[in-house]
Scaffold this active site. Structure first.
Site, PDB file in Angstrom:
ATOM      1  N   GLU A  93       0.839  -1.210   0.000  1.00  0.00           N
ATOM      2  CA  GLU A  93       0.000   0.000   0.000  1.00  0.00           C
ATOM      3  C   GLU A  93       0.867   1.250   0.000  1.00  0.00           C
ATOM      4  OE1 GLU A  93      -2.250   3.355   2.008  1.00  0.00           O
ATOM      5  OE2 GLU A  93      -0.424   2.327   2.616  1.00  0.00           O
TER       6      GLU A  93
ATOM      7  N   ASP B  14      -7.827   1.197   8.327  1.00  0.00           N
ATOM      8  CA  ASP B  14      -6.487   1.788   8.246  1.00  0.00           C
ATOM      9  C   ASP B  14      -6.309   2.819   9.358  1.00  0.00           C
ATOM     10  OD1 ASP B  14      -3.938   2.255   7.322  1.00  0.00           O
ATOM     11  OD2 ASP B  14      -4.540   2.990   5.352  1.00  0.00           O
TER      12      ASP B  14
END
Length: 361
Positions: free
Chosen positions: A201, A248
């Protein structure tokens, strides 16, 4: 979570144009698809009573999660590093020990980076892959690459070791209930659960369309071109994603989560209702309604994260990322010492209730 804050946020106009275009997104969910992909649009949760909520709160263990799931992930784990391999093995082993018969897939690929070609590996764990529809929980397990500083390494506790551990704890705490998803019956929707742990990511250098979201970009494209159910014509694995719930930057004290997308607002409101009910039952620690996590406001943009490649292909998204970001974001202080145990425990309970209600368990 990587990149400067000003590079991570797309303006409101861009967001509105993006959402407006979703039904016609190429290689994704098309209006001509057969009827079953539309079932997610009118799917309703099976609301749990107070007795069931107490049972869930008693069944989750923050201490067990901390020791068995989280601490092994608090290492340097940028793509291709020894820590990345160790984190991947840890996640797989924690899932394989469960009774619910998860089917594990490792999506390994090479991609060009600022440092040449690197190998990345997404982890996809699915209950009953033959089910047409899946609720999907996701996070990234890589950490951002930083040079060592005074013998310290960046471990990305909120970013995103804690979300990984929360998903593992959910699978453990709900193991017996999830066993029933191994088979489809007439009394339940053709619906199951999938966990995705993305690699890559973070950007290696500076956040850009090319240097970021390596794993999610690859997997979204792969799923868009994979027929689902197997052998189907006109529907792909993306059609089978009811809702992508992306976690997240979780673990710091006093987070506030806004609602990002109108088409998943009713599921965000369900999180609000679950938080309120658990609070009223006294099942949340160090929690006040004035400081509730899920706030009554919408975010005027979209944060660049692993949901983007799926959002652009028409997948409904519930993005659980706090705004503002934690103060420790992308610093060496994003470590175990600065995590808030009560917050994580409370969010575990809320998420587990949400999943059980969604899956009618």
């Amino acid at each position: 979570m990587a990149g400067g804050r000003h590079r991570r946020v797309v303006g409101t106009l861009h967001l509105l144009l993006l959402v407006a275009a979703l039904p016609w997104a190429s290689r994704g969910v098309s209006p001509s698809a057969s009827a079953w992909p539309e079932e997610k649009n009118y799917h309703q949760p099976a609301i749990l009573n107070s007795s069931a909520l107490r049972q869930i709160a008693e069944g989750t263990s923050i201490s067990e999660m901390w020791q068995n799931d989280l601490q092994p992930l608090l290492i340097e784990r940028y793509p291709g590093s020894p820590g990345s391999y160790a984190a991947r093995q840890h996640i797989m082993q924690r899932i394989q020990r469960l009774q619910a018969d998860w089917v594990l897939e490792i999506d390994t690929f090479l991609s060009q980076t600022p440092y040449g070609y690197r190998s990345f590996s997404n982890i996809i764990s699915t209950l009953n892959p033959t089910a047409k529809r899946h609720l999907v929980l996701a996070c990234h397990y890589d950490s951002k690459y930083f040079s060592h500083w005074n013998n310290r390494v960046f471990v990305g506790a909120t970013d995103s070791a804690v979300p990984c551990a929360m998903m593992l704890e959910l699978a453990r705490a709900l193991d017996k209930k999830l066993l029933s998803l191994k088979t489809v019956s007439d009394s339940k929707p053709d619906l199951s659960l999938q966990l995705i742990f993305f690699d890559g990511e973070e950007a290696f250098l500076h956040w850009s369309p090319q240097d970021s979201l390596y794993g999610s970009r690859h997997l979204a494209a792969k799923m868009a071109s994979t027929p689902h159910p197997p052998g189907a014509r006109g529907t792909s694995q993306l059609h089978g994603m009811d809702l992508l719930v992306l976690l997240d930057l979780i673990g710091a004290p006093n987070p506030t989560f806004p609602n990002f997308f109108p088409n998943s607002a009713r599921w965000f409101e369900r999180l609000q209702a679950i938080e309120h009910e658990l609070h009223e039952l006294g099942l949340l620690k160090d929690h006040s309604l004035e400081g509730r996590y899920f706030q009554n406001y919408s975010y005027g943009g979209v944060i660049q994260d692993d949901h983007i490649p799926f959002l652009r292909r028409g997948v409904p998204v519930l993005h659980l990322i706090p705004s503002p970001f934690p103060e420790v974001w992308h610093t060496m202080d994003d470590n175990e010492e600065n995590l808030d145990e009560s917050t994580i425990d409370n969010l575990n309970k809320i998420l587990q209730v949400f999943v059980l209600e969604y899956l009618h368990l």
